[in-house]
Design an enzyme around this catalytic site. Structure first.
Site, PDB file in Angstrom:
ATOM      1  NE  ARG A 239      -7.597   3.627  -1.892  1.00 20.59           N
ATOM      2  CZ  ARG A 239      -6.398   3.293  -1.409  1.00 20.59           C
ATOM      3  NH1 ARG A 239      -5.691   2.332  -1.974  1.00 20.59           N
ATOM      4  NH2 ARG A 239      -5.914   3.913  -0.355  1.00 20.59           N
ATOM      5  CD  GLU A 268     -10.183  -3.375  -1.425  1.00 21.48           C
ATOM      6  OE1 GLU A 268     -10.043  -2.983  -2.592  1.00 21.48           O
ATOM      7  OE2 GLU A 268      -9.412  -3.113  -0.519  1.00 21.48           O
ATOM      8  CG  HIS A 286      -6.060  -3.012  -0.385  1.00 17.30           C
ATOM      9  ND1 HIS A 286      -7.117  -2.140  -0.496  1.00 17.30           N
ATOM     10  CD2 HIS A 286      -4.949  -2.248  -0.502  1.00 17.30           C
ATOM     11  CE1 HIS A 286      -6.659  -0.907  -0.659  1.00 17.30           C
ATOM     12  NE2 HIS A 286      -5.352  -0.947  -0.670  1.00 17.30           N
TER      13      HIS A 286
HETATM   14  C1  GLV Z   1      -3.128   1.412   0.474  1.00 12.14           C
HETATM   15  O1  GLV Z   1      -3.942   1.081  -0.351  1.00 12.14           O
HETATM   16  C2  GLV Z   1      -2.662   2.738   0.602  1.00 12.14           C
HETATM   17  O2  GLV Z   1      -3.243   3.660   0.022  1.00 12.14           O
HETATM   18  O3  GLV Z   1      -1.678   2.915   1.329  1.00 12.14           O
END
Ligand code: GLV
Ligand code: GLV
Length: 322
Positions: A239, A268, A286
């Protein structure tokens, strides 16, 4: 028949499973996130919801939903968008998509490590930009990974899968830090447990795999970046807020570390000023779990969790509540 709100277009298999189980699906069929206001209106009266990681699920959400809501299943393994105390208070179950995206994310982390070591994105821009005028002995020199040390920050399933690939496929040594020591893992790979500080000091590549929690926000800040080797590569597929992105840009600019590979960003989808201008970063939007295999499996497991709960069964993918 129960009604399920799905806040975004997901792979078809998920919607098919929900409908085949006899439920009514209310789908926000757009390619952008469902606006909060619309979501709060649409969830009213729903029995379950399939949420995205951009949907904040909190007290206000539960009040809007009403008492019949039984489960919110996140289309993600990470669930920092869930206020788990609010789930607990309202007696609503929380689910995520564990396991099914481990391979996709681990492979993506390895891809970012390779991209940084081999300067792939930079080289691609160089060729496309018409700058390639002929072979040169010292053009775009990268670094080798064999024999170097990978530091895995956060040894969950994804971190362990990255370590396996690095140790077995790339012949790297492995250091790891986690709140829990894992002796079976140490034996399996000859890996060494280290404190976060030792790991940052001694790793040639640092790959971040911690969940976002109050204790992991800015886990890597200006001070920690100073501990790293000048030649180090930093990769983040967890993250964004785990890294102080402004401090990272400053460190990369000042060449205090060599390169970074980032799939997630602190604010983000916005990037902090200067990040996109740096040649020595590889950026992906991402998409670490964005393989056909993983995204289909995520749709399946999220849908199945909802179907199970609505049928009075306990699914395998519940998130433990505090
Ligand atoms: C994506 O970032 C997830 O947590 O699946
Ligand atoms: C994900 O499943 C993790 O534990 O890292």
């Amino acid at each position: 028949m129960s009604t399920i709100l799905v806040t975004r277009k997901i792979p078809k298999i998920g919607l098919t499973l929900l409908k085949e189980a006899g439920h009514k699906v209310k789908l926000y069929n757009k390619s952008t996130a469902m606006p909060r206001k619309a979501m709060l209106q649409a969830v009213k009266g729903c029995d379950a919801m399939l949420s995205l990681l951009t949907d904040k699920i909190d007290e206000e959400f539960f009040i809007a939903a009403g008492m019949q809501l039984k489960i919110v299943a996140n289309y993600a393994v990470g669930y920092d968008n869930f206020d788990l105390k609010a789930f607990k208070k309202r007696g609503v179950l929380a689910a995520n998509t564990p396991m099914v995206l481990n391979v996709a994310v681990a492979e993506h982390a390895i891809a970012l490590i390779m991209a940084a070591a081999k300067r792939l994105a930079e080289a691609d821009r160089f060729v496309r930009g018409g700058k390639y005028k002929g072979w040169e002995p010292e053009l775009l020199l990268g670094t080798e990974l064999a024999g170097k040390t990978l530091g895995v920050l956060g040894l969950g399933r994804i971190g362990a899968d990255v370590a396996r690939r690095a140790a077995k496929g790339l012949d790297m040594k492995v250091l790891y830090f986690d709140v829990k020591r894992n002796e079976a893992f140490e034996k399996e790979l000859g890996a060494t447990y280290a404190t976060a500080e030792e790991l940052l000091k001694n790793s040639d590549v640092v790959s971040v795999h911690v969940p976002l929690l109050p204790t992991t926000r800015h886990l890597i800040d200006a001070k920690k970046l100073k501990l790293m080797k000048k030649t180090a590569i930093l990769v983040n597929t967890s993250r964004g807020p785990v890294i102080d992105e402004k401090a990272l840009v400053a460190a990369l600019k000042a060449k205090r570390i060599a390169a970074a590979g980032l799939d997630v960003f602190e604010f983000e989808p916005k990037l902090v000023p200067g990040l996109a201008k740096l040649p020595n970063v590889t950026l992906t939007p991402h998409t670490a779990s964005a393989t056909t295999e993983a995204r289909d499996a995520m749709a399946r497991i999220a849908a199945q969790g909802i179907i199970d709960v609505l049928a009075g069964k306990t699914p395998s993918n519940l998130v433990p509540l505090p």
